[in-house]
Scaffold this motif. Structure first.
Motif, short mmCIF file in Angstrom:
data_model
loop_
_atom_site.label_atom_id
_atom_site.label_comp_id
_atom_site.label_asym_id
_atom_site.label_seq_id
_atom_site.Cartn_x
_atom_site.Cartn_y
_atom_site.Cartn_z
N ARG A 442 0.97 -1.28 -0.05
CA ARG A 442 0.03 0.06 -0.04
C ARG A 442 0.98 1.26 0.09
N GLN A 443 1.94 1.15 0.64
CA GLN A 443 2.55 2.70 0.74
C GLN A 443 3.99 2.69 0.18
N PHE A 444 4.18 1.58 -0.89
CA PHE A 444 5.25 1.61 -1.62
C PHE A 444 5.59 2.81 -2.53
N ASP A 445 4.71 3.35 -3.36
CA ASP A 445 4.71 4.62 -3.93
C ASP A 445 5.05 5.68 -3.04
N SER A 446 4.42 5.83 -1.89
CA SER A 446 4.74 6.75 -0.99
C SER A 446 6.16 6.71 -0.46
N MET A 447 6.79 5.40 -0.16
CA MET A 447 7.97 5.25 0.35
C MET A 447 9.03 5.83 -0.77
N ALA A 448 8.74 5.21 -1.86
CA ALA A 448 9.59 5.76 -3.18
C ALA A 448 9.53 7.06 -3.44
N SER A 449 8.48 7.77 -3.31
CA SER A 449 8.42 9.17 -3.70
C SER A 449 9.24 9.91 -2.61
N HIS A 450 9.19 9.44 -1.38
CA HIS A 450 10.13 10.20 -0.32
C HIS A 450 11.68 9.94 -0.56
N VAL A 451 11.92 8.73 -0.93
CA VAL A 451 13.20 8.61 -1.07
C VAL A 451 13.95 9.15 -2.39
N ARG A 452 13.06 9.18 -3.39
CA ARG A 452 13.53 9.91 -4.72
C ARG A 452 13.43 11.58 -4.34
N ARG A 453 12.76 12.07 -3.53
CA ARG A 453 12.70 13.51 -3.29
C ARG A 453 13.91 13.82 -2.64
N VAL A 454 14.22 12.99 -1.46
CA VAL A 454 15.49 13.14 -0.87
C VAL A 454 16.74 13.19 -1.85
N LYS A 455 16.68 12.06 -2.69
CA LYS A 455 17.80 12.11 -3.63
C LYS A 455 17.97 13.68 -4.47
N SER A 456 16.82 14.07 -4.81
CA SER A 456 16.77 15.42 -5.32
C SER A 456 17.31 16.50 -4.59
N LEU A 457 17.54 16.36 -3.28
CA LEU A 457 18.07 17.28 -2.49
C LEU A 457 19.36 17.31 -2.02
N LEU A 458 20.02 16.23 -2.45
CA LEU A 458 21.40 16.07 -2.03
C LEU A 458 22.51 17.05 -2.74
N SER A 459 23.33 17.51 -2.27
CA SER A 459 24.47 18.28 -2.58
C SER A 459 25.31 17.71 -3.90
N PRO A 460 25.84 18.55 -4.51
CA PRO A 460 27.08 17.67 -5.27
C PRO A 460 27.91 16.76 -4.60
N ALA A 461 28.12 17.00 -3.54
CA ALA A 461 29.09 15.86 -2.83
C ALA A 461 28.26 14.83 -2.38
N GLY A 462 27.02 14.62 -2.66
CA GLY A 462 26.25 13.59 -2.53
C GLY A 462 25.41 13.28 -1.12
N VAL A 463 25.56 14.31 -0.39
CA VAL A 463 24.99 14.09 1.10
C VAL A 463 23.84 15.44 1.16
N TRP A 464 23.02 14.95 2.27
CA TRP A 464 21.92 16.00 2.54
C TRP A 464 22.15 17.00 3.65
N ASP A 465 22.72 18.12 3.02
CA ASP A 465 22.88 19.35 3.96
C ASP A 465 22.50 20.60 3.63
N GLY A 466 21.28 20.73 2.64
CA GLY A 466 21.11 21.83 2.14
C GLY A 466 19.99 22.49 2.70
N ASN A 467 18.93 21.93 3.19
CA ASN A 467 17.84 22.64 3.76
C ASN A 467 17.44 22.43 4.92
N PHE A 468 16.40 23.09 5.47
CA PHE A 468 16.09 23.00 6.95
C PHE A 468 16.01 21.66 7.53
#
Length: 756
Positions: A442-468
């Motif tokens: 039931r939740q797979f699309d929601s889970m995948a959507s979240h992980v893909r969104r986080v991927k879009s927020l990663l810095s050029p160095a590949g870490v998540w350090d750019g937003n609040f």
């Protein structure tokens, strides 16, 4: 369902608590009533009667969902309640739809009028049916409720009570009509989770007088609900009851409530009056009573605890009374905050479904109670909010914050580590607890959507350090006025959480046979792990060198073996430097005990668990707490409430260590999801001489009990028939288990249990 009913509203506001009625006669010539079913919902909250008899004991129906897209309905078998002449009566309250929500002072964020929607289907012996539905033929009138709000309380004037409106033949003086209001029936969905009900009644423990002369009542337990009152006094007498969780220097401690009034007012009829304010609820242990006629007696008041109807499945006890009380505090904190949605706190002007809290606490919740349906219901709203917000999982679900002025210090609304990760962690926790892949489907699309969104927020160095980021929220070393100012680097925390979510999603895809997605998220997880080590790890030292970053890196599997060994030793060293007092916030606390155990420092985990000085898990217990606090020092040792604006004495998140207690102290853990196979592996320590834990699994009851007598450890375990397992004890080879009881006594190393 085929809907024939309309959403109707009273022609007058009636103080936000109107009564609605429809009188009807059963059609003749069709034989006896074979079945009668009432389907019920509201914009607000609704209670229903047939000929004066309550349709159910449910409370606050239909609860709180993402009203923009989903309004749940309840269905009741009322066959025994319909008669040849029948009145269907409804009482409306504001609830979450029309009342205050959030700390900005606003109300009715969802727009539109309060309304009720009911469809009664009567099936006769000959198969014919009769429908009674809400439409503009209904009448509406005033109730005895003069005011109602979840935050502020309820005012009831007993002089206005007249149950005649529930019965046939009522004249309806002062009553008026109803009208249909715009409503899309496509929003209607059945409950997935349970209804809210009364689940406990607590007597008064003490009546006292405060230093200022106020009458105070203590129920001995911080709970969520209201006080049932029985009183007699002169007509027009007003009794006021204000609620709070704690006393501060002998007076009711109301500052933590912020703007929530948490006050019920009762105007007496002159006869014997009974009051229950079922259109509100409060988080409280204490109450201040004013205006009481004559002498207040303990038997005049009863505290009624309410919450979503949940089945208790997990138990724990030990030889340490303080630890047992802490576990009981975890249980009561969970019950008080599981009122239709998993809220952060139940008392102040908030009570919102904060995603970070349940992301931390879900494993503990799923052990203590069967929360499969409860959290599955909440996850439907998470998915809906996410779909309508560019893939962002908000800070709270349902996301009423989107209607409020956004706090400047929270930055632009965006995906946030740990909080938004609830989209992935909670479904996975439910799968691990109950073994059913349906929640993952039931939740797979929601889970995948979240992980893909986080991927879009990663810095050029590949870490998540750019937003609040909230980061390690409520780190005990952060200043009271700035709970996000933690020791842990926010990029480290966020990237670690991103990796965990990607790893879980890859495993989920594998379980569901989604090979393409599995490959996608395997690769993404590998990239995150590489970036984490490249950017944040040097010689085993994790950036910001504090307990939370090591805890996350170890438990999430981010480190190579040599670095993990160093990290474990460093984590133990930091814990010792802190005097074995807590140094983690929301992000680190659920994982620090496991990180220590995983790296061979279980003795240090016990030192942390059993420390009594502030900040620690047991410090609130020594201060008389009966629930888990929001802050480690919500109350200071001198009895003063923490000076921060945000202080609650009933927050379950920091009780997440109970999950480790069940698995490591008690010794009961799943080898396969849903406990289809079980690990029995108690690890005694901390001077405990015995512990016991049990769980009602989908396969039957599993129990473990152990006792330590010197160097002799005795373990008694029992597995259901058809369930296998492993018994793992210090210094012994693993022993295979099958269904049935087993008892083993073994000599253990003298260091076991030596930490005192």
């Amino acid at each position: 369902m085929t809907w024939h009913a309309q959403m109707i509203a009273a022609d007058e506001a009636f103080d936000g608590a109107p009564l609605l009625r429809r009188e009807f006669a059963l059609e003749e010539g069709h034989g006896a009533v074979a079945r009668a079913t009432l389907t019920l919902t509201a914009q607000g909250v609704v209670e229903a009667w047939l000929n004066g008899r309550p349709v159910s004991e449910d409370l606050l129906t239909p609860g709180w969902s993402s009203y923009e897209w989903r309004l749940r309905y309840a269905t009741y078998d009322v066959t025994d309640l319909v008669e040849p002449a029948t009145v269907l009566g409804l009482a409306l309250g504001k609830g979450w739809f029309g009342g205050r929500l959030g700390w900005t002072g606003g109300a009715a964020w969802y727009g539109g009028a309060q309304g009720a929607f009911a469809q009664l289907e009567v099936v006769f012996a000959d198969g014919s049916t009769q429908l009674i539905v809400t439409d503009d033929a209904w009448a509406s009138g005033p109730s005895a409720v003069l005011a109602n709000d979840l935050y502020d309380g309820e005012t009831i004037d007993a002089r206005l009570r007249d149950d005649a409106w529930k019965l046939p033949g009522f004249a309806g003086e002062g009553w008026t009509g109803t009208h249909a209001i715009e409503f899309d029936t496509a929003k209607l969905q059945p409950y997935i989770g349970p209804a809210v009900t009364r689940w406990a009644a607590l007597p008064v423990q003490e009546i006292s007088t405060s230093p200022s002369g106020k009458t105070l009542v203590d129920f001995g337990q911080n709970l969520v609900g209201w006080i049932k009152v029985r009183v007699q006094g002169p007509a027009g007498t007003e009794v006021t009851i204000r609620h709070a969780e704690v006393l501060e220097h002998g007076e009711l401690g109301v500052r933590p409530l912020r703007s929530a009034q948490a006050t019920d007012r009762y105007i007496l009829s002159g006869g014997v009056d009974e009051f229950e304010p079922t259109f509100t609820f409060h988080g409280f242990r204490y109450a201040e009573i004013t205006g009481w006629p004559g002498e207040l007696k303990a038997e005049d008041l009863t505290a009624i605890a309410i919450g979503s109807e949940l089945t208790r499945i997990g138990e724990f006890s030990s030889s340490d009374p303080l630890l047992n009380q802490f576990h009981e505090n975890v249980v009561w904190g969970m019950r008080g905050n599981f009122v239709d949605v998993p809220t952060d706190c139940p008392q102040r002007d908030e009570r919102l479904g904060w995603t970070g809290d349940i992301a931390a606490f879900a494993p503990t919740a799923a052990y203590l109670y069967d929360v499969d349906a409860f959290l599955s219901d909440w996850l439907v709203d998470l998915d809906l909010e996410q779909r309508h917000n560019d893939g962002i999982v908000g800070f709270v679900i349902p996301d009423v914050l989107k209607y409020m002025p956004h706090p400047a210090d929270f930055g632009k609304p965006n995906t946030t580590a740990l909080w938004s990760d609830a989209a992935v962690w909670v479904p996975w926790d439910l799968y691990e607890a109950y073994g059913d892949t349906a929640v993952l489907e039931r939740q797979f699309d929601s889970m995948a959507s979240h992980v893909r969104r986080v991927k879009s927020l990663l810095s050029p160095a590949g870490v998540w350090d750019g937003n609040f980021q909230f980061g390690d929220w409520l780190d005990p070393d952060a200043p009271p006025e700035d709970p996000a100012k933690a020791k842990a680097d926010k990029g480290v925390v966020a990237t670690a959480c991103a990796y965990r979510s990607a790893r879980i999603l890859a495993d989920t895809a594998a379980l569901l046979g989604r090979t393409a997605e599995q490959a996608e998220f395997e690769a993404h997880a590998a990239d995150l792990r590489a970036a984490f080590n490249r950017e944040y790890v040097s010689g085993g030292v994790v950036l910001s060198d504090c307990t939370t970053v090591y805890s996350l890196a170890i438990v999430f599997g981010l480190l190579d073996p040599a670095d993990e060994e160093f990290a474990g030793d460093r984590l133990a060293e930091l814990a010792a430097e802190a005097g074995y007092r807590i140094s983690t916030g929301f992000a680190g606390t659920p994982f620090i005990a496991d990180a220590l155990t995983q790296t061979g420092h279980t003795d240090v985990a016990y030192r942390l668990l059993l420390e009594k000085e502030c900040p620690s898990w047991l410090y609130p217990v020594t201060m008389g707490a009966t629930t888990v606090w929001e802050r480690w020092d919500s109350m200071l040792p001198d009895g003063t409430i923490n000076p921060g604006e945000m202080t609650s004495f009933n927050h379950y998140a920091l009780g997440a260590v109970a999950d480790w207690m069940h698995r490591v102290v008690g010794g009961l853990a799943p080898l396969k999801p849903g406990y289809a196979s079980v690990l029995v592996a108690p690890q005694p320590g901390g001077g405990l001489t015995e512990a016991a834990t049990s769980l009602e699994t989908r396969h039957g009851r599993v129990s473990v009990r152990w006792s330590l007598d010197g160097d002799l450890l005795t373990v008694d375990a029992e597995l259901p028939e058809g369930v296998d397992g492993i018994l793992r004890l210090p210094g012994r080879e693993d022993q295979r288990l099958s269904g049935g009881p087993v008892s083993v006594t073994a000599e253990v190393h003298s260091s076991v249990g030596a930490v005192r």
